[in-house]
Design a protein around this motif. Sequence first.
Motif, PDB file in Angstrom:
ATOM      1  N   SER A 146       0.834  -1.197   0.000  1.00  0.00           N
ATOM      2  CA  SER A 146       0.000   0.000   0.000  1.00  0.00           C
ATOM      3  C   SER A 146       0.867   1.246   0.000  1.00  0.00           C
ATOM      4  O   SER A 146       1.821   1.365   0.753  1.00  0.00           O
ATOM      5  CB  SER A 146      -0.906   0.001   1.237  1.00  0.00           C
ATOM      6  N   GLY A 147       0.521   2.180  -0.886  1.00  0.00           N
ATOM      7  CA  GLY A 147       1.269   3.435  -0.943  1.00  0.00           C
ATOM      8  C   GLY A 147       2.166   3.554  -2.139  1.00  0.00           C
ATOM      9  O   GLY A 147       2.860   4.551  -2.307  1.00  0.00           O
ATOM     10  N   ASP A 148       2.218   2.505  -3.035  1.00  0.00           N
ATOM     11  CA  ASP A 148       3.059   2.593  -4.226  1.00  0.00           C
ATOM     12  C   ASP A 148       2.557   3.671  -5.175  1.00  0.00           C
ATOM     13  O   ASP A 148       3.327   4.309  -5.872  1.00  0.00           O
ATOM     14  CB  ASP A 148       3.091   1.239  -4.950  1.00  0.00           C
ATOM     15  N   LEU A 149       1.234   3.856  -5.230  1.00  0.00           N
ATOM     16  CA  LEU A 149       0.621   4.819  -6.146  1.00  0.00           C
ATOM     17  C   LEU A 149       0.171   6.048  -5.376  1.00  0.00           C
ATOM     18  O   LEU A 149      -0.296   5.948  -4.241  1.00  0.00           O
ATOM     19  CB  LEU A 149      -0.583   4.187  -6.854  1.00  0.00           C
ATOM     20  N   CYS A 150       0.268   7.210  -6.029  1.00  0.00           N
ATOM     21  CA  CYS A 150      -0.222   8.435  -5.370  1.00  0.00           C
ATOM     22  C   CYS A 150      -1.703   8.605  -5.644  1.00  0.00           C
ATOM     23  O   CYS A 150      -2.264   8.024  -6.563  1.00  0.00           O
ATOM     24  CB  CYS A 150       0.575   9.650  -5.844  1.00  0.00           C
ATOM     25  N   TRP A 151      -2.356   9.445  -4.838  1.00  0.00           N
ATOM     26  CA  TRP A 151      -3.802   9.682  -4.965  1.00  0.00           C
ATOM     27  C   TRP A 151      -4.063  10.418  -6.284  1.00  0.00           C
ATOM     28  O   TRP A 151      -3.427  11.414  -6.595  1.00  0.00           O
ATOM     29  CB  TRP A 151      -4.292  10.502  -3.782  1.00  0.00           C
ATOM     30  N   PRO A 152      -5.043   9.943  -7.102  1.00  0.00           N
ATOM     31  CA  PRO A 152      -5.223  10.502  -8.454  1.00  0.00           C
ATOM     32  C   PRO A 152      -5.908  11.864  -8.495  1.00  0.00           C
ATOM     33  O   PRO A 152      -5.861  12.530  -9.536  1.00  0.00           O
ATOM     34  CB  PRO A 152      -6.077   9.443  -9.148  1.00  0.00           C
ATOM     35  N   CYS A 153      -6.570  12.268  -7.416  1.00  0.00           N
ATOM     36  CA  CYS A 153      -7.285  13.559  -7.409  1.00  0.00           C
ATOM     37  C   CYS A 153      -6.794  14.371  -6.211  1.00  0.00           C
ATOM     38  O   CYS A 153      -7.376  14.272  -5.115  1.00  0.00           O
ATOM     39  CB  CYS A 153      -8.793  13.344  -7.332  1.00  0.00           C
ATOM     40  N   PRO A 154      -5.742  15.159  -6.379  1.00  0.00           N
ATOM     41  CA  PRO A 154      -5.128  15.843  -5.228  1.00  0.00           C
ATOM     42  C   PRO A 154      -6.088  16.722  -4.431  1.00  0.00           C
ATOM     43  O   PRO A 154      -5.953  16.856  -3.225  1.00  0.00           O
ATOM     44  CB  PRO A 154      -4.028  16.696  -5.885  1.00  0.00           C
ATOM     45  N   GLY A 155      -7.068  17.315  -5.097  1.00  0.00           N
ATOM     46  CA  GLY A 155      -7.971  18.222  -4.389  1.00  0.00           C
ATOM     47  C   GLY A 155      -9.282  17.599  -3.980  1.00  0.00           C
ATOM     48  O   GLY A 155     -10.144  18.272  -3.417  1.00  0.00           O
ATOM     49  N   VAL A 156      -9.476  16.303  -4.254  1.00  0.00           N
ATOM     50  CA  VAL A 156     -10.749  15.641  -3.963  1.00  0.00           C
ATOM     51  C   VAL A 156     -10.453  14.325  -3.259  1.00  0.00           C
ATOM     52  O   VAL A 156      -9.755  13.465  -3.815  1.00  0.00           O
ATOM     53  CB  VAL A 156     -11.551  15.380  -5.266  1.00  0.00           C
ATOM     54  N   TRP A 157     -11.002  14.138  -2.060  1.00  0.00           N
ATOM     55  CA  TRP A 157     -10.659  12.958  -1.260  1.00  0.00           C
ATOM     56  C   TRP A 157     -11.889  12.124  -0.863  1.00  0.00           C
ATOM     57  O   TRP A 157     -11.763  11.123  -0.192  1.00  0.00           O
ATOM     58  CB  TRP A 157      -9.919  13.379   0.011  1.00  0.00           C
ATOM     59  N   ASN A 158     -13.075  12.547  -1.274  1.00  0.00           N
ATOM     60  CA  ASN A 158     -14.286  11.841  -0.856  1.00  0.00           C
ATOM     61  C   ASN A 158     -14.556  10.650  -1.783  1.00  0.00           C
ATOM     62  O   ASN A 158     -14.573  10.796  -3.003  1.00  0.00           O
ATOM     63  CB  ASN A 158     -15.473  12.807  -0.886  1.00  0.00           C
ATOM     64  N   ILE A 159     -14.762   9.455  -1.185  1.00  0.00           N
ATOM     65  CA  ILE A 159     -15.090   8.250  -1.952  1.00  0.00           C
ATOM     66  C   ILE A 159     -16.575   7.978  -1.765  1.00  0.00           C
ATOM     67  O   ILE A 159     -17.036   7.703  -0.653  1.00  0.00           O
ATOM     68  CB  ILE A 159     -14.256   7.043  -1.482  1.00  0.00           C
ATOM     69  N   THR A 160     -17.340   8.056  -2.876  1.00  0.00           N
ATOM     70  CA  THR A 160     -18.789   7.841  -2.784  1.00  0.00           C
ATOM     71  C   THR A 160     -19.187   6.413  -3.114  1.00  0.00           C
ATOM     72  O   THR A 160     -20.276   5.988  -2.754  1.00  0.00           O
ATOM     73  CB  THR A 160     -19.526   8.804  -3.730  1.00  0.00           C
ATOM     74  N   ASP A 161     -18.335   5.686  -3.813  1.00  0.00           N
ATOM     75  CA  ASP A 161     -18.658   4.309  -4.185  1.00  0.00           C
ATOM     76  C   ASP A 161     -17.349   3.521  -4.198  1.00  0.00           C
ATOM     77  O   ASP A 161     -16.424   3.855  -4.938  1.00  0.00           O
ATOM     78  CB  ASP A 161     -19.332   4.267  -5.564  1.00  0.00           C
ATOM     79  N   GLY A 162     -17.280   2.477  -3.375  1.00  0.00           N
ATOM     80  CA  GLY A 162     -16.027   1.738  -3.239  1.00  0.00           C
ATOM     81  C   GLY A 162     -15.945   0.535  -4.161  1.00  0.00           C
ATOM     82  O   GLY A 162     -16.815   0.258  -4.991  1.00  0.00           O
ATOM     83  N   TYR A 163     -14.873  -0.191  -4.003  1.00  0.00           N
ATOM     84  CA  TYR A 163     -14.596  -1.386  -4.804  1.00  0.00           C
ATOM     85  C   TYR A 163     -15.355  -2.582  -4.223  1.00  0.00           C
ATOM     86  O   TYR A 163     -15.401  -2.759  -2.998  1.00  0.00           O
ATOM     87  CB  TYR A 163     -13.092  -1.650  -4.807  1.00  0.00           C
ATOM     88  N   GLY A 164     -15.954  -3.389  -5.095  1.00  0.00           N
ATOM     89  CA  GLY A 164     -16.588  -4.622  -4.648  1.00  0.00           C
ATOM     90  C   GLY A 164     -18.055  -4.670  -5.010  1.00  0.00           C
ATOM     91  O   GLY A 164     -18.568  -3.858  -5.776  1.00  0.00           O
ATOM     92  N   TRP A 165     -18.722  -5.669  -4.431  1.00  0.00           N
ATOM     93  CA  TRP A 165     -20.142  -5.859  -4.726  1.00  0.00           C
ATOM     94  C   TRP A 165     -20.957  -4.762  -4.057  1.00  0.00           C
ATOM     95  O   TRP A 165     -20.683  -4.345  -2.953  1.00  0.00           O
ATOM     96  CB  TRP A 165     -20.601  -7.226  -4.230  1.00  0.00           C
TER      97      TRP A 165
END
Length: 454
Positions: A320-339
């Motif tokens: 975890s942490g290899d990739l940087c966050w793709p939206c520097p000014g936006v941090w809210n996740i409204t829909d996650g990964y999975g079912w």
Amino acid sequence: MRKEMKRVAASAAALMICSVLFTQNTSADYSNEVDELEYEQYRISKEIEDLEWQLSRFEEGARENEEYMRIYDEKMRLKEEEITNIRFQITSLEAQINLKKAETERKEKEVEEELDQFRSRLRVMYMEGNDSRMSVVTGSQDFYDLLMRSELVQRMSRMDHDMIEDLKFDLRSLESEKKSLEEDKARQLEKKQEATENLEELRQIYSEHAETKAYFEAKAEAARDETAEMRAKREDVEYELQVAIRKQQEENERLERERREREEREEQERREREAQQSYEEEYYSYSYYDDDDDDDDYEDDYDDYEESYDDYSYSYSSSSGDLCWPCPGVWNITDGYGWRTRDEEGGASDFHGGIDINKPGCYGEEIVAAASGTVITASDTGNGYGIHVVIDHGGRLATLYGHMSSCTVSVGEYVSQGQTIGYIGSTGYAYGNHCHFEVRVDGERVDPLDYVDY
């Protein structure tokens, strides 16, 4: 053994064909519904624009007439003050005329009294004739007294005459002043009449502007009500459109999963066929020397091959942490990964292969490369992602950034970690502005939160 393997291969091929046919027969196409809803949304938006334009015209007309009413109200106030002033002047002139009239009557009376006295003296003197003159002579004690008496008589006559003339002059002056006052009064009455007529015209114009203002206000209120109704209707259409888009996106994702599964099965079958062919070649080479043990050797060697094939797999190691966050000014996740479960669809579930990142007013926020790599997709390919970018980072790792409003890179371009590659939007099958972010290892979507620094 070979016949059994052929039967297995034939069964797998038949299963694949049935799967394809089933997929083709059961796939749903919401594109027509989406097109119709988008056209309805466009039509309603245009109607709202027309209503808002009419509303602005009506409101502007109401404001203009309200301004005219304010101007004419001020004019009427000034005109009423002018009429009031004229009334005061007329009242003052009438008082002066009455005063001059009284003075004239008094002067006329004085003149008449003096004339009566003068007439009486003339009558007495006429009746006395020479006797009166002789009385002046005989009544005098000496010559000097005679002169004095004669001078006195003459002076009295001149005084009577001068006094009467003065009274007549005063009387003429009073008559002239009275006439001048009456002329002033007549002029003031004309001014009053003119001012009254002007005031009536101003009141008429004011009333017309008041009626026009009320008309525009009524039209504006009706336009506001109709605009509110059309906006509510547009919201309903937008909701239906987002539902249809989401269904289409889910259908596309399902078809994409089935396509990948089909390709994986085909690849698996290809590998099995190659393995079988390789083994058969090896088997025939062995059987040429030893015909007695061919079946046993074949089964043993094939089992060994299957074990070695099962052990063959790709691997990608990441922390975890290899990739940087793709939206520097936006941090809210409204829909996650999975079912996930869609309540509005009766509890139907689907698999979400990434995370949706957004916040209120995030349209146009920048999207950056999560890691350095080569751009392999940078366009709208019609697969539901809209304008999207896919970056190959090497080591069988790739990332996808979907629903962009625009992208700033092109296919084949090498980008550095943190470099801007596009901006948040809602293109493709999206219901609201957000960035759909995926991490793929060997082509399989994995949970991005296991790879990004969040």
